[in-house]
Design an enzyme around this catalytic site. Structure first.
Site, PDB file in Angstrom:
ATOM      1  N   HIS A  53       0.812  -1.219   0.000  1.00 58.26           N
ATOM      2  CA  HIS A  53       0.000   0.000   0.000  1.00 58.26           C
ATOM      3  C   HIS A  53       0.849   1.275   0.000  1.00 58.26           C
ATOM      4  O   HIS A  53       0.724   2.082  -0.922  1.00 58.26           O
ATOM      5  CB  HIS A  53      -1.003  -0.046   1.159  1.00 58.26           C
ATOM      6  N   HIS A  77       3.569   7.024   5.148  1.00 58.86           N
ATOM      7  CA  HIS A  77       2.376   7.711   5.626  1.00 58.86           C
ATOM      8  C   HIS A  77       1.553   6.944   6.657  1.00 58.86           C
ATOM      9  O   HIS A  77       0.838   7.546   7.444  1.00 58.86           O
ATOM     10  CB  HIS A  77       1.482   8.143   4.451  1.00 58.86           C
ATOM     11  N   GLU A  81       0.571   5.947  12.372  1.00 60.34           N
ATOM     12  CA  GLU A  81      -0.790   5.554  12.742  1.00 60.34           C
ATOM     13  C   GLU A  81      -0.878   4.060  13.066  1.00 60.34           C
ATOM     14  O   GLU A  81      -1.507   3.672  14.032  1.00 60.34           O
ATOM     15  CB  GLU A  81      -1.738   5.902  11.578  1.00 60.34           C
ATOM     16  N   ASP A  82      -0.251   3.242  12.246  1.00 67.44           N
ATOM     17  CA  ASP A  82      -0.498   1.805  12.334  1.00 67.44           C
ATOM     18  C   ASP A  82       0.637   0.962  12.904  1.00 67.44           C
ATOM     19  O   ASP A  82       0.498  -0.244  13.032  1.00 67.44           O
ATOM     20  CB  ASP A  82      -0.826   1.241  10.935  1.00 67.44           C
ATOM     21  N   ASP A 144      -3.384   8.192  -1.231  1.00 64.23           N
ATOM     22  CA  ASP A 144      -3.753   7.138  -0.282  1.00 64.23           C
ATOM     23  C   ASP A 144      -5.184   6.664  -0.582  1.00 64.23           C
ATOM     24  O   ASP A 144      -5.464   5.476  -0.697  1.00 64.23           O
ATOM     25  CB  ASP A 144      -3.652   7.730   1.131  1.00 64.23           C
ATOM     26  N   ASP A 264     -23.980  10.267 -27.638  1.00 65.89           N
ATOM     27  CA  ASP A 264     -23.830  10.450 -29.072  1.00 65.89           C
ATOM     28  C   ASP A 264     -22.812  11.506 -29.442  1.00 65.89           C
ATOM     29  O   ASP A 264     -22.338  11.570 -30.566  1.00 65.89           O
ATOM     30  CB  ASP A 264     -25.183  10.795 -29.711  1.00 65.89           C
TER      31      ASP A 264
END
Ligand code: MN
Length: 733
Positions: A53, A77, A81-82, A144, A264
């Site tokens: 990711h 990034h 956070e993770d 992201d 069209d």
């Protein structure tokens, strides 16, 4: 000869170096390794390692040709956070800029999302922009989101719908706002796929079928256009336009027309080198096919607010069919596709440090490119409009109600401003506020993203002191309006009491007078329109009550009050007001909701302590308050407080004087008090059996110093034994 397959990271570095030869490859590698270690063992829903990711996000940023700082931040990034990685770690390893970008992306990700109405969504988009000190934060967030949308199939349906909804309401319009049209279109098409799978599948099928049918026709138009350009010696690339399913879908829905009617239209794009050539090619196209009236738009002379530039025209092409042309330069095309990001590729030197510079440099550069157009009012206005929008973000905060509604307020706004933004009544009764769950001072400056819960009480009323810190004109106006009404009400009440007292002294019946027309006559004599106004004038002290009586009793002369005792003076005084909360400051913060305790009633100079009550905010007690033990207090609720250094006004204090019960002692004590510039608002004499008198006073004094000086002055009075301050307030009568 075999070509070695590059690892993904080496491919990324190669891509970056293709547009930025000096790019620091080792830094990118370092970020990759760091991210790989941090995310080790984490798996995405697709089953891939999580690292895929951030790598994909960095790839999108590289596709946008952003600088190394942004690409490195893209790789990192999600680490703060993770994973266990910290902000400090990032700063140490990759520098302040990278750390700040990652922090910004993390923060935006934490904004609570609920489905928004149109205005809410616009506020939200503005908020996202405003929260990003650096526009690159928004690019990373968009990259992201794009990758998450591209891999949305792996999530369960409810999650898919929620993320797609957020994307269609917030992120696609944001990409559009920044002029990044390819990203907007891709996001929108992905959203359609998850939000309305049937419509998406149907459109995809029909577009493919239609394109097959029309392939010949489009190719023939392109061939004729190319040939014409060549003959005229003009360079230009002629292409069919990529299909935007969501755009077709939207047009069908909004205009209620069929797929065929929307689709069209054959759409051709010509990209050339100079602006002049755009107009030349336009003339050429119009010379071979007649233009459809009303369909020509010159977005070169008048760019859209997101700086989009192009010439649009629709002509009657071969076999009389409508063909739409977009004609633009390569540079305009880049801006049309990449918007703000188009500029970033030119910024490799990192010389810009100031955050405003970062936001505006693209615009400035843009203006420079178009210097020759600077006399074009409309163009300048549209650029200004954008500058205005971007600029405003620095002066605006967006805060949430607990229900997720966004309020846009000027920077420096406080919970009181927020309360007034909700409703006037909420403002009037605003007692305090919780921001993100924590009690804050009323002067707290709100930040974008704050969730504000206003605490209100029916007993609370607007305070004059609020005017000093509220920021919005709305709050100011409402507070002033209320104060004025209150002043009038008080003036009226005081005036009535003064008149009643004066009437009584002259044995006039108040009840009758207030009902009769007599007062209306007096009002006229004083040049006042209504009785109410007359009474108010008395209340404001502009007109002595005596003079009103004189008009009522023209024959008699009013006798001076023979028993104008101190206790009667007291009647005119309102109850001693509680100390203004702003007189006390809580250590380490501004003022909070507080009240001065009634049990010990401290005055400036007393050593004080704050106690956080349940529901009534902070109460201020004297350190020596006899009630501390009775309070049964919890230690953690004690707060250190101190007096403000520049407190204005006076404070009511009870004093008790013991003196010989002899004539004139009250007068002497009163005059001693007056000589200390202290007002007496109440006096009471009790005679004791031992021949002494106890004189209880309520006096208005400034602080403890003032009080001590006054007590000493009283004790010097002949016949006075002691003069002491009395603690306690309630039940003292
Ligand atoms: Mn992410």
């Amino acid at each position: 000869m075999s070509v070695a397959t590059l690892t993904e990271i080496e491919q990324l570095i190669q891509d970056v170096q293709s547009f930025s030869p000096d790019a620091d490859a080792s830094l990118i590698r370092l970020a990759y390794d760091f991210s790989a270690t941090a995310h080790a063992g984490q798996i995405r829903r697709s089953g891939e390692p999580y690292l895929q990711h951030p790598l994909a996000v960095a790839g999108i940023l590289s596709f946008l040709k952003l600088d190394v700082t942004a690409i490195v931040a893209g790789l990192l990034h999600d680490t703060v956070e993770d994973t266990v990685a910290t902000q400090e770690e990032l700063e140490k390893k990759f520098g302040k800029d990278v750390a700040r970008l990652v922090d910004g992306v993390t923060k935006i990700g934490k904004i609570p999302f609920k489905s928004y109405e149109e205005k809410q969504a616009e506020n939200f988009r503005k908020m996202v922009l405003s929260m990003a000190d650096d526009i690159r934060v928004v690019f990373i967030k968009l990259a992201d989101r794009l990758h998450n949308m591209r891999t949305l199939e792996h999530l369960e349906e409810t999650k898919q719908k929620q993320i797609a909804q957020e994307t269609i309401e917030i992120y696609a319009p944001l990409a559009n706002r920044l002029g990044m049209s390819w990203m907007k279109q891709e996001l929108e098409d992905l959203c359609l796929q998850y939000l309305n799978p049937d419509a998406y599948a149907m459109l995809k099928l029909r577009v493919a079928k239609r394109d097959e049918e029309r392939y010949q026709y489009i190719e023939s138009v392109i061939a004729i256009a190319c040939e014409t350009l060549q003959k005229a010696g003009l360079s230009g690339e002629v292409k069919g336009r990529p299909k935007h399913l969501f755009g077709v879908h939207q047009k069908m829905e909004r205009q209620g027309i069929s797929f065929e009617e929307v689709y069209d239209l054959t759409a051709i794009r010509i990209i050339t080198d100079t602006k002049l050539n755009c107009y030349a090619i336009l003339g050429l196209i119009h010379s071979i096919w007649p233009p459809v009236p009303g369909r020509f738009k010159d977005y070169i002379a008048t760019p859209r607010s997101n700086l989009y530039q192009s010439l649009h025209t629709t002509v009657l092409g071969p076999q009389g069919e409508h063909v739409e042309f977009q004609i633009r330069t390569a540079q305009m095309h880049r801006i049309a596709e990449y918007g703000v990001a188009a500029h970033w590729r030119y910024k490799e030197d990192g010389a810009i440090t100031d955050r405003d510079e970062k936001v505006f440099s693209w615009l400035r550069q843009f203006v420079e490119w178009h210097k020759d157009l600077s006399d074009n009012r409309q163009f300048m206005d549209s650029v200004k409009l954008d500058l205005f929008h971007l600029d405003l973000f620095h002066d605006v905060v967006f805060a949430f109600t607990p229900k997720g509604e966004v309020k846009e307020l000027p920077a420096g706004s406080t919970p009181v401003d927020f309360a007034y933004a909700i409703h006037t009544e909420v403002g009037h009764h605003c007692l305090g506020a919780k921001v993100n769950g924590k009690i804050v001072s009323l002067r707290y400056h709100l930040n974008s993203g704050d969730t504000v819960e206003v605490i209100s009480s029916a007993n609370q009323v607007p305070h004059k002191g609020w005017l000093k810190f509220v920021r919005t004109t709305r709050a100011k106006a409402r507070i002033k309006h209320w104060l004025k009404g209150e002043e009038q009400k008080q003036g009226l009440e005081l005036g009535r009491r003064l008149l009643e007292q004066e009437f009584r002294r002259h044995h006039l019946s108040s009840a009758q007078l207030f009902k009769s027309n007599e007062l209306a006559r007096v009002a006229q004599e004083f040049g006042v329109e209504t009785v109410e106004e007359l009474i108010r004038m008395v209340g404001y002290g502009r007109l002595p009550a005596m003079q009103v009586v004189t008009k009522l009793l023209p024959a008699q002369h009013s006798e001076p009050g023979k028993d104008e005792s101190i206790s009667e003076v007291l009647l005119l005084k309102p109850q001693p007001a509680l100390l203004e909360a702003k007189a006390v400051k809580v250590k380490g913060s501004g003022d909070v909701l507080m009240q001065i305790s009634k049990c010990c009633h401290p005055i400036p100079g007393d050593r004080i302590m704050g106690y956080i009550t349940r529901g009534r905010g902070l109460t201020i007690h004297s350190v020596t308050c006899p009630n501390w033990e009775a309070l049964d207090y919890e230690k953690e609720r004690l707060v250190e407080v101190e007096w403000e250094t520049d407190i204005q006004g006076t404070h009511a204090v009870r004093i008790s004087v013991v003196a010989m019960n002899q004539t004139g002692v009250l007068a002497k004590v009163s005059s001693a008090i007056s000589s200390c510039q202290a007002n007496i608002s109440r006096a009471e004499i009790t005679t004791r059996d031992d021949g002494k008198a106890v004189l209880d006073f309520v006096v208005d004094i400034a602080n403890t110093l003032h009080l001590d000086r006054m007590l000493q002055a009283i004790e010097r009075v002949d016949g006075v034994t002691t003069a002491t301050r009395r603690r306690g307030w309630q039940g003292s009568r």
